[in-house]
Scaffold this motif. Structure first.
Motif, PDB file in Angstrom:
ATOM      1  N   LYS A  15      50.959  38.241  43.443  1.00  0.00           N
ATOM      2  CA  LYS A  15      51.057  38.438  41.979  1.00  0.00           C
ATOM      3  C   LYS A  15      51.227  39.912  41.619  1.00  0.00           C
ATOM      4  O   LYS A  15      52.126  40.293  40.875  1.00  0.00           O
ATOM      5  CB  LYS A  15      49.776  37.944  41.257  1.00  0.00           C
ATOM      6  CG  LYS A  15      49.575  36.464  41.254  1.00  0.00           C
ATOM      7  CD  LYS A  15      48.281  36.092  40.560  1.00  0.00           C
ATOM      8  CE  LYS A  15      47.036  36.537  41.285  1.00  0.00           C
ATOM      9  NZ  LYS A  15      46.856  35.969  42.633  1.00  0.00           N
ATOM     10  N   THR A  16      50.331  40.723  42.177  1.00  0.00           N
ATOM     11  CA  THR A  16      50.330  42.140  41.809  1.00  0.00           C
ATOM     12  C   THR A  16      51.594  42.835  42.328  1.00  0.00           C
ATOM     13  O   THR A  16      52.210  43.647  41.613  1.00  0.00           O
ATOM     14  CB  THR A  16      49.056  42.794  42.385  1.00  0.00           C
ATOM     15  OG1 THR A  16      47.940  42.099  41.835  1.00  0.00           O
ATOM     16  CG2 THR A  16      48.976  44.255  42.043  1.00  0.00           C
ATOM     17  N   ASP A  39      43.054  41.953  36.111  1.00  0.00           N
ATOM     18  CA  ASP A  39      42.256  41.558  37.270  1.00  0.00           C
ATOM     19  C   ASP A  39      41.194  42.624  37.548  1.00  0.00           C
ATOM     20  O   ASP A  39      41.539  43.796  37.720  1.00  0.00           O
ATOM     21  CB  ASP A  39      43.203  41.421  38.486  1.00  0.00           C
ATOM     22  CG  ASP A  39      42.509  40.822  39.684  1.00  0.00           C
ATOM     23  OD1 ASP A  39      41.257  40.754  39.702  1.00  0.00           O
ATOM     24  OD2 ASP A  39      43.211  40.415  40.628  1.00  0.00           O
ATOM     25  N   ASN A  43      44.029  45.979  41.407  1.00  0.00           N
ATOM     26  CA  ASN A  43      45.042  46.374  42.403  1.00  0.00           C
ATOM     27  C   ASN A  43      46.318  46.897  41.767  1.00  0.00           C
ATOM     28  O   ASN A  43      46.964  47.799  42.302  1.00  0.00           O
ATOM     29  CB  ASN A  43      45.384  45.186  43.317  1.00  0.00           C
ATOM     30  CG  ASN A  43      44.240  44.850  44.247  1.00  0.00           C
ATOM     31  OD1 ASN A  43      43.418  45.710  44.546  1.00  0.00           O
ATOM     32  ND2 ASN A  43      44.167  43.613  44.684  1.00  0.00           N
ATOM     33  N   ASP A 159      49.433  40.849  34.784  1.00  0.00           N
ATOM     34  CA  ASP A 159      48.965  40.464  36.122  1.00  0.00           C
ATOM     35  C   ASP A 159      47.590  39.817  35.972  1.00  0.00           C
ATOM     36  O   ASP A 159      46.626  40.464  35.553  1.00  0.00           O
ATOM     37  CB  ASP A 159      48.873  41.728  36.994  1.00  0.00           C
ATOM     38  CG  ASP A 159      48.512  41.408  38.433  1.00  0.00           C
ATOM     39  OD1 ASP A 159      48.691  40.250  38.865  1.00  0.00           O
ATOM     40  OD2 ASP A 159      48.054  42.330  39.136  1.00  0.00           O
TER      41      ASP A 159
HETATM   42 MG    MG Z   1      46.465  40.829  42.416  1.00  0.00          MG
END
Ligand code: MG
Ligand code: ATP
Length: 324
Positions: A15-16, A39, A43, A159
């Motif tokens: 995802k990131t 998140d 990250n 994110d």
């Molecule tokens: Mg992530």
């Protein structure tokens, strides 16, 4: 302004990585992009800031999404989001030649506190739609994004953390599209199915509450986020070709009724393992192998087509990478 949430039920699926690379590439094309890190692992934030700089320049200055959520007072509008947004310096330099902009609403390692506060405000994890604070909670992010000057950003990428908690649901309530990265394996396919189920139930519930509370909240619109598709990440190649398992996984995902992107990203430690230190996503890093850059560029083109924004200038994509 298009808003896309990048979500998955499973952790570590990319995802990131996807958020950072798509966002930076589109900013490099000359567009104005805001990345939102929801998140608590932060990250995405740490792909653009070293931890000590994050601490001194962002966390200590209350310039994070956590500070924004916390400065909201019940029964008032959230404070303008623009004051909490930052511009990562290395990425700003890298996207500058195209005339675009890349901004970030950074996360905080204690963002989990916000998740707990919002859950409590809803009446706990098992609470359902009866709560009168329902839209205070779920509309907060969309109201915050609307507070940005309408013309400030072409694209917002959010994110999400790897679960479907209240903060992820607030992102769903704020987005037009959902993008779902996955590894080509059985557990990821199960994760996609679970995510789609949760997503459908939340949208149904939200729209039902909007009907029930239409007297109290006439401003709330029905949600209809579109699942843009699944992007396969960390694809294994054997002698330069995807392995035979891949076709089976693509078919399994397609059976769930969700589109699968034709573009996919191979597994490459060289391209992705070191990028956390470089403060520059792989797509703009000169050290990234050609094949990976090509795949990322194809992915960005397909992404722009799927959100109906090919007018954003896909033709310029090859220009920053001499070899393309
Ligand atoms: Mg992530
Ligand atoms: N194509 C790839 N090849 C090799 N490694 C990759 C690739 N894409 C991502 N990675 C690495 O895999 C790890 C997980 O990726 P990433 O952090 O993007 O996943 P995530 O879904 O955001 O995880 P989380 O659910 O924990 O937030 C990271 O270390 C990242 O650098």
């Amino acid at each position: 302004m298009k808003v896309v949430a990048i979500a998955s039920y499973k952790g570590g699926v990319g995802k990131t990585t996807l958020t950072a690379n798509i966002g930076t590439a589109i900013a490099r094309l000359g567009r104005r992009v805001l990345l939102v890190d929801l998140d608590p692992q932060a990250n995405l934030t740490f792909s653009f800031y070293r931890p000590e700089v994050w601490r001194s320049d962002l966390a200590d200055q209350r310039r994070t999404v956590k500070a924004w959520f916390e400065s909201w007072r019940p029964d008032t509008l959230p404070p303008p989001l623009a004051g909490y947004v930052t511009t990562p310096p290395d990425a700003a330099l890298a996207v500058a030649p195209g005339g675009g902009r890349l901004d970030l609403l950074a996360s905080h390692l204690s963002l989990g506190d916000v998740e707990m506060d919002l859950t409590a405000r809803l009446g706990g994890a098992q609470a359902h739609r009866s709560t009168r604070h329902y839209f205070d909670v779920y509309q907060r992010l969309s109201t915050g994004l609307a507070s940005l000057d309408l013309h400030a950003y072409d694209l917002v990428l959010i994110d999400c953390p790897p679960h479907f908690g209240v903060v992820t649901r607030a992102a769903i309530a704020a987005c037009d599209h959902v993008l779902v990265p996955a590894r080509p394996d059985l557990l990821s396919t199960l994760g996609i199915e679970h995510l789609l189920g949760k997503l459908g139930r939340f949208v149904w519930e939200y729209n039902r509450v909007a009907e029930l509370q239409s007297g109290l909240h006439p401003e709330v619109k029905q949600l209809d986020p579109r699942v843009l598709g699944v992007v396969l990440m960390m694809v294994q190649y054997y002698r330069g070709r995807p392995t035979s398992f891949l076709r089976r996984h693509i078919d399994q995902i397609a059976d769930l009724g969700v589109p699968v992107f034709a573009a996919m990203i191979r597994s490459s430690n060289r391209a992705f393992a070191g990028s956390a230190d470089a403060q520059l996503p792989a797509v703009l890093s000169p050290d990234t192998p050609y094949d990976v850059v090509r795949e990322l560029v194809d992915l960005v083109e397909e992404f722009l087509r799927r959100i109906g924004a090919s007018g954003l200038g896909v033709g310029g994509l090859g220009a920053w990478h001499g070899e393309l």
